[in-house]
Design a protein around this motif. Structure first.
Motif, PDB file in Angstrom:
ATOM      1  N   TRP A 174       0.839  -1.202   0.000  1.00 22.75           N
ATOM      2  CA  TRP A 174       0.000   0.000   0.000  1.00 22.75           C
ATOM      3  C   TRP A 174       0.878   1.258   0.000  1.00 22.75           C
ATOM      4  O   TRP A 174       0.555   2.240  -0.661  1.00 22.75           O
ATOM      5  N   THR A 175       2.003   1.206   0.694  1.00 23.39           N
ATOM      6  CA  THR A 175       2.918   2.355   0.713  1.00 23.39           C
ATOM      7  C   THR A 175       3.456   2.614  -0.700  1.00 23.39           C
ATOM      8  O   THR A 175       3.548   3.766  -1.139  1.00 23.39           O
ATOM      9  N   GLU A 176       3.795   1.552  -1.409  1.00 24.68           N
ATOM     10  CA  GLU A 176       4.272   1.681  -2.789  1.00 24.68           C
ATOM     11  C   GLU A 176       3.194   2.296  -3.678  1.00 24.68           C
ATOM     12  O   GLU A 176       3.480   3.168  -4.509  1.00 24.68           O
ATOM     13  N   CYS A 177       1.944   1.897  -3.509  1.00 26.38           N
ATOM     14  CA  CYS A 177       0.848   2.452  -4.306  1.00 26.38           C
ATOM     15  C   CYS A 177       0.636   3.933  -4.000  1.00 26.38           C
ATOM     16  O   CYS A 177       0.395   4.741  -4.905  1.00 26.38           O
ATOM     17  N   VAL A 178       0.742   4.303  -2.716  1.00 27.01           N
ATOM     18  CA  VAL A 178       0.570   5.705  -2.326  1.00 27.01           C
ATOM     19  C   VAL A 178       1.704   6.548  -2.911  1.00 27.01           C
ATOM     20  O   VAL A 178       1.480   7.650  -3.420  1.00 27.01           O
ATOM     21  N   GLU A 179       2.956   6.033  -2.869  1.00 28.69           N
ATOM     22  CA  GLU A 179       4.096   6.766  -3.431  1.00 28.69           C
ATOM     23  C   GLU A 179       3.931   6.944  -4.949  1.00 28.69           C
ATOM     24  O   GLU A 179       4.250   8.000  -5.501  1.00 28.69           O
ATOM     25  N   ASN A 180       3.428   5.905  -5.611  1.00 21.80           N
ATOM     26  CA  ASN A 180       3.165   5.993  -7.052  1.00 21.80           C
ATOM     27  C   ASN A 180       2.138   7.081  -7.329  1.00 21.80           C
ATOM     28  O   ASN A 180       2.307   7.890  -8.243  1.00 21.80           O
ATOM     29  N   SER A 181       1.064   7.116  -6.551  1.00 25.45           N
ATOM     30  CA  SER A 181       0.020   8.125  -6.773  1.00 25.45           C
ATOM     31  C   SER A 181       0.561   9.530  -6.496  1.00 25.45           C
ATOM     32  O   SER A 181       0.210  10.488  -7.185  1.00 25.45           O
ATOM     33  N   MET A 182       1.431   9.659  -5.478  1.00 29.16           N
ATOM     34  CA  MET A 182       2.009  10.971  -5.173  1.00 29.16           C
ATOM     35  C   MET A 182       2.932  11.423  -6.310  1.00 29.16           C
ATOM     36  O   MET A 182       2.940  12.607  -6.678  1.00 29.16           O
ATOM     37  N   ALA A 183       3.699  10.498  -6.891  1.00 23.24           N
ATOM     38  CA  ALA A 183       4.588  10.833  -8.011  1.00 23.24           C
ATOM     39  C   ALA A 183       3.767  11.282  -9.212  1.00 23.24           C
ATOM     40  O   ALA A 183       4.116  12.266  -9.887  1.00 23.24           O
ATOM     41  N   GLN A 184       2.667  10.577  -9.483  1.00 23.46           N
ATOM     42  CA  GLN A 184       1.820  10.959 -10.606  1.00 23.46           C
ATOM     43  C   GLN A 184       1.158  12.305 -10.360  1.00 23.46           C
ATOM     44  O   GLN A 184       1.017  13.122 -11.271  1.00 23.46           O
ATOM     45  N   LEU A 185       0.736  12.549  -9.123  1.00 23.55           N
ATOM     46  CA  LEU A 185       0.127  13.833  -8.780  1.00 23.55           C
ATOM     47  C   LEU A 185       1.137  14.965  -8.956  1.00 23.55           C
ATOM     48  O   LEU A 185       0.809  16.035  -9.503  1.00 23.55           O
ATOM     49  N   GLU A 186       2.377  14.754  -8.537  1.00 25.80           N
ATOM     50  CA  GLU A 186       3.418  15.765  -8.697  1.00 25.80           C
ATOM     51  C   GLU A 186       3.701  16.011 -10.186  1.00 25.80           C
ATOM     52  O   GLU A 186       3.887  17.155 -10.617  1.00 25.80           O
ATOM     53  N   HIS A 187       3.707  14.937 -10.958  1.00 23.19           N
ATOM     54  CA  HIS A 187       3.917  15.066 -12.396  1.00 23.19           C
ATOM     55  C   HIS A 187       2.812  15.917 -13.018  1.00 23.19           C
ATOM     56  O   HIS A 187       3.081  16.807 -13.841  1.00 23.19           O
ATOM     57  N   GLN A 188       1.577  15.657 -12.659  1.00 22.29           N
ATOM     58  CA  GLN A 188       0.442  16.432 -13.189  1.00 22.29           C
ATOM     59  C   GLN A 188       0.527  17.896 -12.745  1.00 22.29           C
ATOM     60  O   GLN A 188       0.232  18.804 -13.521  1.00 22.29           O
ATOM     61  N   ALA A 189       0.953  18.130 -11.500  1.00 23.24           N
ATOM     62  CA  ALA A 189       1.100  19.504 -11.010  1.00 23.24           C
ATOM     63  C   ALA A 189       2.178  20.237 -11.810  1.00 23.24           C
ATOM     64  O   ALA A 189       2.013  21.417 -12.153  1.00 23.24           O
ATOM     65  N   THR A 190       3.261  19.541 -12.134  1.00 24.23           N
ATOM     66  CA  THR A 190       4.324  20.146 -12.936  1.00 24.23           C
ATOM     67  C   THR A 190       3.818  20.480 -14.339  1.00 24.23           C
ATOM     68  O   THR A 190       4.111  21.550 -14.877  1.00 24.23           O
ATOM     69  N   ARG A 191       3.044  19.590 -14.915  1.00 25.65           N
ATOM     70  CA  ARG A 191       2.485  19.851 -16.247  1.00 25.65           C
ATOM     71  C   ARG A 191       1.558  21.056 -16.224  1.00 25.65           C
ATOM     72  O   ARG A 191       1.579  21.895 -17.126  1.00 25.65           O
ATOM     73  N   ILE A 192       0.729  21.150 -15.185  1.00 31.65           N
ATOM     74  CA  ILE A 192      -0.179  22.298 -15.059  1.00 31.65           C
ATOM     75  C   ILE A 192       0.622  23.587 -14.922  1.00 31.65           C
ATOM     76  O   ILE A 192       0.312  24.607 -15.553  1.00 31.65           O
TER      77      ILE A 192
END
Length: 181
Positions: free
Chosen positions: A79-97
């Motif tokens: 679950w920690t790995e899944c949360v870290e993956n989601s946080m990385a994707q969220l950061e990526h989307q924030a950078t794109r925005i």
């Protein structure tokens, strides 16, 4: 007017090429291989287009946030790995925005600067073209002068030859008259 000038220039160059015997000045080069620059991806894409097949649908898999596998639903590390993956994707989307917002704010100015640079480059190229045309015209004038001077030289050499021949003839006549006396 530029098209007419370009056409006249092309016709002049073509005639000059024919006059100088440079009709096929590229024949020593190997034939052009247009496919030498194609990558494997380009070849496959060209084949797809020739076969009129539709493009592959964009994969959205990287935007998915999968839960842990069925056997690890109670595993905290999974679950920690899944949360870290989601946080990385969220950061990526924030950078794109952020990038898109910066493009909206500064993109027009960047394009204006780019276009100004292009205009300067075009102006420089036109000045170079004018200088080259002047140089070509000067060379053509010099060639004409050289041809005129060459023709004069040939004429003078011919006159000198004729004068020499006349002198030789006169010397023969003088020597004949001296012998007769």
């Amino acid at each position: 007017m530029n098209q007419e000038y370009a056409k006249l220039l092309w016709l002049w160059l073509k005639k000059r090429q024919e006059d100088t015997g440079l009709q096929n000045y590229l024949e020593h080069l190997p034939p052009l291989n247009l496919s030498s620059f194609e990558t494997e991806i380009m070849r496959s894409e060209f084949e797809r287009m020739q076969q009129r097949q539709p493009m592959d649908v964009l994969s959205m898999k990287r935007y998915e946030l999968p839960p842990p596998p069925a056997g690890k639903m109670t595993d905290i590390a999974a679950w920690t790995e899944c949360v870290e993956n989601s946080m990385a994707q969220l950061e990526h989307q924030a950078t794109r925005i952020c990038n898109l917002e910066m493009m909206v704010e500064y993109g027009c100015e960047a394009w204006k600067c780019y276009l100004e640079i292009l205009v300067q480059l075009v102006t420089q190229a036109q000045k170079q073209l004018q200088n080259m045309r002047k140089q070509i015209q000067e060379i053509n004038w010099e060639e004409r002068k050289l041809r005129q001077l060459e023709a004069q030289w040939v004429g003078l050499v011919s006159k000198n030859y004729e004068i020499e021949q006349a002198c030789v003839q006169l010397e023969k006549e003088v020597s004949k008259k001296n012998k007769n006396l």
